[in-house]
Design a protein around this motif. Structure first.
Motif, PDB file in Angstrom:
ATOM      1  N   UNK A 272       0.954  -1.096  -0.030  1.00  0.00           N
ATOM      2  CA  UNK A 272      -0.051   0.002   0.220  1.00  0.00           C
ATOM      3  C   UNK A 272       0.928   1.458   0.015  1.00  0.00           C
ATOM      4  N   UNK A 273       0.451   2.422  -0.802  1.00  0.00           N
ATOM      5  CA  UNK A 273       1.289   3.317  -0.887  1.00  0.00           C
ATOM      6  C   UNK A 273       0.570   4.732  -0.571  1.00  0.00           C
ATOM      7  N   UNK A 274       0.923   5.557   0.101  1.00  0.00           N
ATOM      8  CA  UNK A 274       0.519   6.954   0.207  1.00  0.00           C
ATOM      9  C   UNK A 274       1.433   7.908  -0.168  1.00  0.00           C
ATOM     10  N   UNK A 275       1.223   8.969  -0.942  1.00  0.00           N
ATOM     11  CA  UNK A 275       1.968  10.116  -1.519  1.00  0.00           C
ATOM     12  C   UNK A 275       1.536  11.509  -0.805  1.00  0.00           C
ATOM     13  N   UNK A 276       2.198  12.495  -1.275  1.00  0.00           N
ATOM     14  CA  UNK A 276       1.893  13.797  -0.776  1.00  0.00           C
ATOM     15  C   UNK A 276       2.001  14.836  -1.696  1.00  0.00           C
ATOM     16  N   UNK A 277       0.973  15.924  -1.867  1.00  0.00           N
ATOM     17  CA  UNK A 277       1.141  16.759  -2.927  1.00  0.00           C
ATOM     18  C   UNK A 277      -0.121  16.729  -3.787  1.00  0.00           C
ATOM     19  N   UNK A 278      -0.458  15.435  -4.178  1.00  0.00           N
ATOM     20  CA  UNK A 278      -1.714  15.491  -5.137  1.00  0.00           C
ATOM     21  C   UNK A 278      -1.349  16.068  -6.593  1.00  0.00           C
ATOM     22  N   UNK A 279      -0.196  15.784  -6.988  1.00  0.00           N
ATOM     23  CA  UNK A 279       0.222  16.297  -8.417  1.00  0.00           C
ATOM     24  C   UNK A 279      -0.550  15.785  -9.389  1.00  0.00           C
ATOM     25  N   UNK A 280      -0.567  16.558 -10.547  1.00  0.00           N
ATOM     26  CA  UNK A 280      -1.503  15.960 -11.824  1.00  0.00           C
ATOM     27  C   UNK A 280      -1.383  14.573 -12.035  1.00  0.00           C
ATOM     28  N   UNK A 281      -0.172  14.063 -12.087  1.00  0.00           N
ATOM     29  CA  UNK A 281       0.207  12.912 -12.290  1.00  0.00           C
ATOM     30  C   UNK A 281      -0.584  11.615 -11.340  1.00  0.00           C
ATOM     31  N   UNK A 282      -0.961  11.996 -10.182  1.00  0.00           N
ATOM     32  CA  UNK A 282      -1.238  11.332  -9.282  1.00  0.00           C
ATOM     33  C   UNK A 282      -2.719  10.613  -9.742  1.00  0.00           C
ATOM     34  N   UNK A 283      -3.295  11.275 -10.433  1.00  0.00           N
ATOM     35  CA  UNK A 283      -4.630  10.926 -11.000  1.00  0.00           C
ATOM     36  C   UNK A 283      -4.527   9.795 -12.346  1.00  0.00           C
ATOM     37  N   UNK A 284      -3.470   9.925 -12.833  1.00  0.00           N
ATOM     38  CA  UNK A 284      -3.014   9.195 -14.188  1.00  0.00           C
ATOM     39  C   UNK A 284      -3.732   7.419 -13.946  1.00  0.00           C
ATOM     40  N   UNK A 285      -3.999   7.064 -14.768  1.00  0.00           N
ATOM     41  CA  UNK A 285      -4.611   5.625 -14.881  1.00  0.00           C
ATOM     42  C   UNK A 285      -3.721   4.504 -14.245  1.00  0.00           C
ATOM     43  N   UNK A 286      -2.382   4.952 -14.640  1.00  0.00           N
ATOM     44  CA  UNK A 286      -1.395   3.925 -14.217  1.00  0.00           C
ATOM     45  C   UNK A 286      -0.827   4.031 -12.634  1.00  0.00           C
ATOM     46  N   UNK A 287      -1.296   5.306 -12.205  1.00  0.00           N
ATOM     47  CA  UNK A 287      -1.089   5.418 -10.700  1.00  0.00           C
ATOM     48  C   UNK A 287      -1.927   5.367  -9.792  1.00  0.00           C
ATOM     49  N   UNK A 288      -3.258   6.286 -10.130  1.00  0.00           N
ATOM     50  CA  UNK A 288      -4.213   6.602  -8.996  1.00  0.00           C
ATOM     51  C   UNK A 288      -3.996   6.472  -7.618  1.00  0.00           C
ATOM     52  N   UNK A 289      -2.917   7.336  -7.385  1.00  0.00           N
ATOM     53  CA  UNK A 289      -2.218   7.421  -6.265  1.00  0.00           C
ATOM     54  C   UNK A 289      -3.173   7.956  -5.078  1.00  0.00           C
TER      55      UNK A 289
END
Length: 334
Positions: A272-289
């Motif tokens: 399980x992974x959690x990031x920080x900042x919600x950059x635009x790429x976080x929504x990309x289908x390959x990440x969905x972070x």
């Protein structure tokens, strides 16, 4: 017929508009009292002559340049350009313009202090994580207010507007605990910052409180490529973690790519992974972070409000404002 002239002066505009030169100066001075009829006459003359007011000359009269220095480390990170646009827009609403002052980290000879005084800025908004304390001292000496944007440089007397990083760390730990994570790490970069340390402290303290186990801290790099080798080491461990809270989305994406492509791990089943900042790429289908969103629009608005109030009121009172960071759950957590 009036022919536009090169380098037209306020004297030329005054003559064409049939007003005094001082009236022309007042028309282009925000907040001055001039009738609409007179303003229209001056604006029409200025347009005809292609006249532009000299901001530097005006600053000598008003003792204000209406310029705010924005000190940023670079614009490579996806959110930096958006942040610059937000701050610049807020400054324009208040009658100020932004001057970008890149902060050079790797060369002692290239620093921001000469630029700040060269442009005669009225104030500084700083968003660099490695901001030199000598800059604050110089600004204080010349009565130039500084507001730190989403950053806190310890040992300085300046206002700041930041997200509640400690609470964000606690939220990440609770989310991991509620979703069955047994072994967690905080994966960070190689540049120590107050905000990052707060996030780490909140996460580690809360995870240990909930599980009676320590969340280990691993230092990699804030750069995607440079973080890869350390990530490989982490994932090669016999007792590798099943939950990783990353200091930035960049690091989280590097982790996810290595985990999937080189170790065949499934996210979030195996990791399980959690990031920080919600950059635009976080929504990309390959990440969905799953990540935290900082309210940069409000951070910009509050930072500009503080700097403008301190300039207009000559108020040196320190303002320390903390805003919540909202957790956005996507598909990298259960």
């Amino acid at each position: 017929m009036n022919i536009p002239k090169a380098n037209a002066t306020s004297k030329d505009v005054a003559k064409l508009a049939g007003v005094s030169q001082s009236t022309v100066s007042r028309v282009f001075l925000p907040g001055s009292s001039v009738s609409e009829k007179t303003k229209n006459k001056v604006f029409a003359a200025a347009k005809t002559l292609n006249y532009r007011p000299n901001a530097f000359a005006r600053s000598l009269t008003t003792n204000e340049s209406k310029l705010i220095g924005l000190v940023f480390p670079d614009t490579d990170y996806p959110l930096h350009m958006k942040t610059l646009q937000l701050i610049s827009s807020e400054l324009q609403k208040q009658g100020y313009s932004a001057v970008l002052i890149p902060w050079q980290v790797d060369d002692e000879a290239l620093h921001s202090i000469p630029n700040i005084f060269q442009y005669r800025v009225d104030g500084v908004i700083a968003a660099s994580a490695t901001f030199n304390k000598s800059l604050y001292e110089e600004c204080a000496e010349f009565n130039i207010p500084v507001v730190q944007f989403a950053r806190v440089v310890e040992g300085t007397r300046s206002s700041h507007v930041v997200s509640d990083n400690y609470a964000a760390g606690q939220t990440a730990a609770k989310h991991f605990h509620n979703n069955g994570v047994k072994s967690a790490i905080y994966l960070t970069g190689d540049i120590p910052t107050f905000t990052n340390n707060e996030r780490k402290a909140g996460f580690c303290s809360e995870f240990e409180s909930l599980t009676n186990k320590q969340a280990h801290v691993v230092e990699a790099s804030f750069d995607y490529t440079e973080a890869l080798d350390k990530i490989r080491v982490v994932l090669s461990q016999v007792n590798r973690p099943d939950g990783v809270f990353c200091a930035t989305d960049n690091i989280a994406m590097a982790l996810m790519d290595v985990a999937r492509l080189e170790f065949g791990l499934k996210i979030p089943d195996d990791l399980q992974v959690i990031g920080f900042d919600n950059i635009p790429q976080a929504e990309w289908l390959n990440y969905q972070l799953s990540t935290f969103n900082q309210d940069f629009k409000r951070l910009a608005r509050e930072s500009v409000k503080i700097i403008v109030d301190q300039i207009s009121q000559n108020d040196s009172t320190l303002v320390k404002l903390m805003l919540p960071a909202n957790f956005i759950e996507r598909k990298t957590t259960r």
